[in-house]
Design an enzyme around this catalytic site. Sequence first.
Site, PDB file in Angstrom:
ATOM      1  CG  ASP A   1      -1.933   1.043   1.262  1.00 51.79           C
ATOM      2  OD1 ASP A   1      -2.320   1.511   0.170  1.00 51.79           O
ATOM      3  OD2 ASP A   1      -2.371   1.442   2.369  1.00 51.79           O
TER       4      ASP A   1
ATOM      5  CD  GLU B   1      -0.280   5.440  -3.951  1.00 50.10           C
ATOM      6  OE1 GLU B   1       0.262   5.697  -2.859  1.00 50.10           O
ATOM      7  OE2 GLU B   1      -1.094   4.522  -4.099  1.00 50.10           O
TER       8      GLU B   1
ATOM      9  CG  ASP C   1      -8.026   4.840   0.712  1.00 51.57           C
ATOM     10  OD1 ASP C   1      -7.925   3.593   0.742  1.00 51.57           O
ATOM     11  OD2 ASP C   1      -7.215   5.604   1.249  1.00 51.57           O
TER      12      ASP C   1
HETATM   13  C1  GLC Z   1      -4.577   3.497   2.910  1.00 53.28           C
HETATM   14  C2  GLC Z   1      -5.113   2.295   2.177  1.00 53.28           C
HETATM   15  C3  GLC Z   1      -6.173   1.627   3.011  1.00 53.28           C
HETATM   16  C4  GLC Z   1      -5.577   1.235   4.358  1.00 53.28           C
HETATM   17  C5  GLC Z   1      -5.014   2.464   5.056  1.00 53.28           C
HETATM   18  C6  GLC Z   1      -4.296   2.118   6.347  1.00 53.28           C
HETATM   19  O1  GLC Z   1      -5.563   4.458   3.058  1.00 53.28           O
HETATM   20  O2  GLC Z   1      -5.594   2.629   0.912  1.00 53.28           O
HETATM   21  O3  GLC Z   1      -6.677   0.507   2.336  1.00 53.28           O
HETATM   22  O4  GLC Z   1      -6.544   0.652   5.153  1.00 53.28           O
HETATM   23  O5  GLC Z   1      -4.096   3.122   4.203  1.00 53.28           O
HETATM   24  O6  GLC Z   1      -3.243   1.261   6.127  1.00 53.28           O
END
Ligand code: GLC
Length: 822
Positions: A410, A413, A488
């Site tokens: 995650d 980017e 998200d």
């Molecule tokens: C980001 C991710 C989400 C995750 C959060 C905390 O917002 O896109 O899916 O739950 O980070 O890690």
Amino acid sequence: MQHRSLTIAALLLLPCTLIAQWKSLPDVDSLRYENGATVLLHAGKSVTRVQVLADDLVRIRCVPGGSALGAGFSWAVVKRDWKPPVVRRLETDSAITLASTTLKVVIGRRPLRISFLDSAGHLVNADHPGKGMSQSGNEIRVWKIMPPDEHYFGLGEKGGSFNRRGSHTAMWNSDIPAYGPDTDPLYQSIPFFYGVREGKAYGIFFDNPAWSSFDFGKESRNQYSFGAESGEIDYYFFCGPTPRKILSTFTELVGRMPLPPRWSLGYQQCRWSYTPESRVREIAESFRSQRIPCDVIYLDIDYMEGYRVFTWNARNFPSPERLLTDLARDGFKVVAIIDPGIKIDSSYAAYRSGEAGNHFVSRSDGTVFTGDVWPGRCAFPDFTNQRTRTWWGEQFSGLVHSGIKGWWNDMNEPSVFNTPTRTIDLAAVHRTDFGPSSHAGNHNIYGMQMTRATFEGVRKLVPGERPFVLTRASYAGGQQFAAAWTGDNVASWEHFAMALRMCLSMSISGQPFVGSDIGGFLGYPSGELFARWLQLGIFTPLMRAHSEINEPNKEPWEYGAEFTVINRETINLRYALLPYIYGVMQEAAATGIPAMRPMMFDNPTDLINLDESTQFTFGSDLLVAPVLQQGAVKRRVNLPAGFWYDYWTGVLHAGGKEVSVDAPINRIPFFIRAGAAIPTQQVVQYTSEAPVDPLTILVYPHPSGIRTQSVFYEDDGTSLRFQKGEYLRRTLTQSGSVDSLTLVLSAAEGIYRPASRSLIFRVLSAGKTPKRVTLNNMSSNRREISPSTRQEDGWWMDEKDGAITIRCPDRTDSVRLAISYR
Ligand code: GLC
């Protein structure tokens, strides 16, 4: 996610094309053939290289304002050894033509402009005569003629209209929580699109990982363009003419999804965060006690010590090995989140070894670049460097040893909370495999290279097993390393429809393993919205529900007793369909053709369907029309030509028209192509709970008995032994007439053999009772219609839907079944 204002980032992304002074290519001065299929052209100062790679594929490289081409490396392209096609060359005063058997590239000399024609000589695509390929400062751009009836699709993860005509869109991997349909760019960059006109398609892949943009007629009505802030013009032209052929060649070029582990196609449950350990156990226990199937539970950032990746929070997870062993015993795989930012902390092992090994992205002055993410001040591994990717891969050994089975990459980017660009400074330096270069020129491949490092590291640590990696950011070709989700999103009907569009677009852009946060990440869905979204989840390869930290519980049983029943049935149906879904994913791995196919993909001639992003086929035989509107209990569906069975009622519809079907809250409308056969299995609570037994093949005969074939694929679901022939592939051939139906299941191909089991054919027959059923030329016994006899071999009529049901042992040898009504 992150919460700050986006103004600065938005400013940075303003299309520079509006203010730039463009210089386009002048006349060709000289040319030289590098080989039979490649020509190098000089025009003024510029150099252009045109290379026919395959009959249907051409690569164009150009530096309009420079005198030499660079090394021509790519982060996306994996196939370089194309067998040189036979190319005929023709030179006239006005043009140079390179012709393969399926396309012609015509290079106009005055000025240098490129056109692509099909073998019949029809113009498919052409540079804009005034602008063509151009440069302004470091910026490069290609302008093309835009016919009034040409439509554009693809470009991966985009929230706006599915047909991109009339839109302007950029590629710059960005973390934008609660994005809307007009928010652009988003997390992933796949600079690959289709042009579709008069039922024929071509494709263009613009291979440039810097900030890039695509304008399909927003700037001007008769031209479209694509370009980047820096780098070279380097694009591939796919002449098609079918989207299928284009995607097959594109994924041959940039790589395909590896066959995923079968468990990753089960239901996956996530939230930010299941913590402490007792809550994880409670969730697992609820799935099992409520008999709602589930294969995967996720650990979001709170399992770590202060968000330090590769660590455990000892207070909340005192004995991870025991937890993971217990969960494994109950059939759960655990996927852990791994973010790229490494907390700057000299007592933290990953930071220490990263620093010692010089693995972090640096500023232009050579010091380590730092920025804030969840753990506070972080350094960022330079995934563009092989040495760093190897180091990163080694960091997983502890978690692998603890029993974590999958990896959720995650924030890659990468998202940085406190820099003006919301990412790594654009001038920061990467020591890439191809030499040092700025973050600006590598931004869009950062996430993909992170997933590459993760995938390759885990594959080394657990040899012989298929890794499962899920990512938020990626670039063209990223499907080789990770599945992807759409970031998200929000619990709204608008987001639900957008998730479908995005998944379809990513699917036709080379990434078949896609899904969205079911129910929405932010906000709280109504029971109805969650149920409808979960139903769509049956037909998205990644079926994962997730939630933001501050939201109330959103598990499938949280919406009242009535919805618990509905949600259980929905997930049960996913599991029943797994043999088909797995086969569709195997096809995607082998051919690049995705599971989710928008209507234009197989029906580009059908103009009615061109804008259609609310229904799709899943594999070649299921047509899915999810209910995307609140309160709706009917759904209109455009049935393509042919005949289609309604899954729920068994009613056979003639295609080539729109129909309206019932869609009560417990049903997602879907149809089966007449002539198809769908392999299904018994419902299990997790994929490895029990072997498939019986294998139930749902047979949907074609009304006029035309001969059709369906292919079934199986293997052990986890290992790589299928690559050595340990798989089982069989073909079911249907043929018949009004009075009879013959089914021939071919003998097994491949050496994988499931344990002995039963085989059931359920043949839809509109309630017609057969006079005779023969199995391998022997008369089969007609059984009484009573459940107790159904463990025995023989045949009977199902009292509920009038299907003929035939049961026999599955010896994986050839089976011939004849049903005669006379
Ligand atoms: C980001 C991710 C989400 C995750 C959060 C905390 O917002 O896109 O899916 O739950 O980070 O890690």
